[in-house]
Design a protein around this motif. Structure first.
Motif: not given
Length: 412
Positions: A382-384, A379-380, A345, A348, A389, A386
């Motif tokens: 993109a979640k990690t 997909q992972e 987090t 990101d 991405n 956000p």
């Protein structure tokens, strides 16, 4: 009298286009379809004009053919002007038969090749020690802008003599070498006082018994202030002591910095417990002087916290447009680290912040996709990440692309 109709001829520009097509479809490693070019050059005078120059674009010089090539170039000087890439295959090996006789020939041939763009020295044995006549012969390549040296072993001071013989070269690459020093004292005349080098690459090198490589170059590069790209791909588990003073001296002009370690140094590759970890090595590199950095590529990262810390140490991240990172921990991705639950987090948020407003691309390079499921990984990620991405700046690259991003492209 009945006349024989003239055979239709292709326009000259079409013939040139056909030759270009032959060059474009040649395998990248072979570069040239020699058989086709030879056939075209024997078809007619016009076809010869179109194709023959490409037959001499790349020249491989050995002790058994260099005298013949000199005779050809002296007989037809235009052939020398066609040569763009010159390979010296074991020509400088002291153990090869004909070495002594080949050096005077090389000295005579080099000035006759005015358009060489790349000089690549390939050796299966040690580079040097040489007499001055070898370096005098190499100094004949006065206009070459790119020099590559691939050798299993070289002494630092022999490498310094090579720099001195070709002081005008702006791009250098030393690959696959174990570099040693017979003395811990650095002569003041090891290299010229100023070297106008723009790109310097050390690929898969191992420094032993005398870490003077960067110290030898530091003064000359700091004086010229021309260094823009620095590639460091090490084959040993430690950061040389003289690297940080070197970075502090030349870091202000660097726009591209690549710092990588061979796969065997990664913990997931069988790491020696007595050796420092990749994270420890990255943490020991002084990045605070890289004030003009635009592109950063690093492989010595095993978790997001270390990457976050490294990026925070860059003084002017607003200049960065590209980050290429090889995350060793991607082997276990996307499982969270219980010790650092918020590390991703934070990373990101950092990369999406105003501090990195100029950042255009973040390429995350994986050694392999888990179970080959590339879509699941994306997909992972993109979640990690956000925010990153959502901005469209996050990209995943497979192992094949990693060689390109980490500077191996110039060794092709």
């Amino acid at each position: 009298m009945q006349t024989v109709p003239r055979i239709p001829q292709l326009p000259l520009d079409v013939k040139y286009r056909i030759v270009e097509y032959v060059l474009e479809r040649s395998p990248p490693r072979d570069w040239l379809d020699i058989d086709t070019l030879r056939a075209l050059s024997l078809t007619s005078r016009e076809w010869c004009t179109c194709s023959q120059p490409h037959l001499f674009t790349k020249s491989y010089l050995r002790t058994d053919n260099i005298s013949k090539l000199l005779a050809v170039v002296k007989n037809r000087p235009v052939i020398g002007s066609w040569m763009k890439v010159v390979y010296l295959f074991n020509l400088l090996s002291l153990a090869v038969k004909g070495f002594a006789e080949a050096i005077p020939v090389l000295a005579e041939l080099a000035p006759l090749l005015p358009n060489v763009q790349k000089l690549q020295i390939e050796l299966e044995s040690e580079f040097g020690p040489y007499d001055n006549n070898v370096y005098e012969a190499l100094s004949g390549f006065k206009t070459v802008p790119h020099v590559v040296l691939n050798t299993p072993h070289t002494d630092i001071f022999e490498f310094g003599k090579l720099f001195s013989a070709l002081p005008q070269v702006p791009e250098w690459r030393l690959g696959n070498a174990t570099i040693t020093a017979d003395s811990e004292d650095l002569p003041s005349s090891a290299v010229p006082p100023s070297l106008p080098i723009k790109s310097l690459a050390f690929s898969q090198i191992k420094l032993e018994s005398g870490e003077l490589l960067f110290k030898m170059l530091q003064g000359a590069l700091a004086t010229s202030n021309t260094l823009r790209s620095l590639y460091l791909i090490f084959n040993h588990p430690y950061i040389p002591d003289d690297l940080n003073p070197f970075l502090r001296a030349v870091g202000g002009s660097l726009e591209e910095f690549v710092l990588c370690f061979s796969n065997r140094l990664c913990t997931w590759y069988g790491h020696d417990e007595d050796e420092p970890t990749l994270n420890e090595m990255l943490s020991s590199v002084d990045l605070t002087s890289l004030t003009s950095l635009r592109s950063l590529s690093i492989s010595c990262v095993e978790d997001e916290t270390t990457l976050w810390d490294a990026l925070n140490r860059i003084p002017s991240p607003g200049h960065l447009t590209t980050i290429n990172v090889f995350l060793a921990s991607l082997i276990t991705y996307p499982y969270p680290d219980p010790q650092e639950p918020d590390s991703r987090t934070r990373l990101d948020q950092l990369l999406s912040s105003d501090r990195f407003s100029s950042l255009g691309t973040v390429n995350v390079i994986s050694p392999q996709f888990i179970d080959g499921d590339e879509d699941k990984w994306r997909q992972e990620f993109a979640k990690t990440f956000p925010k990153l991405n959502a901005s469209g700046r996050l990209h995943m690259k497979e192992n094949l692309d990693a060689r390109f991003y980490f500077g191996f492209r110039t060794m092709m």
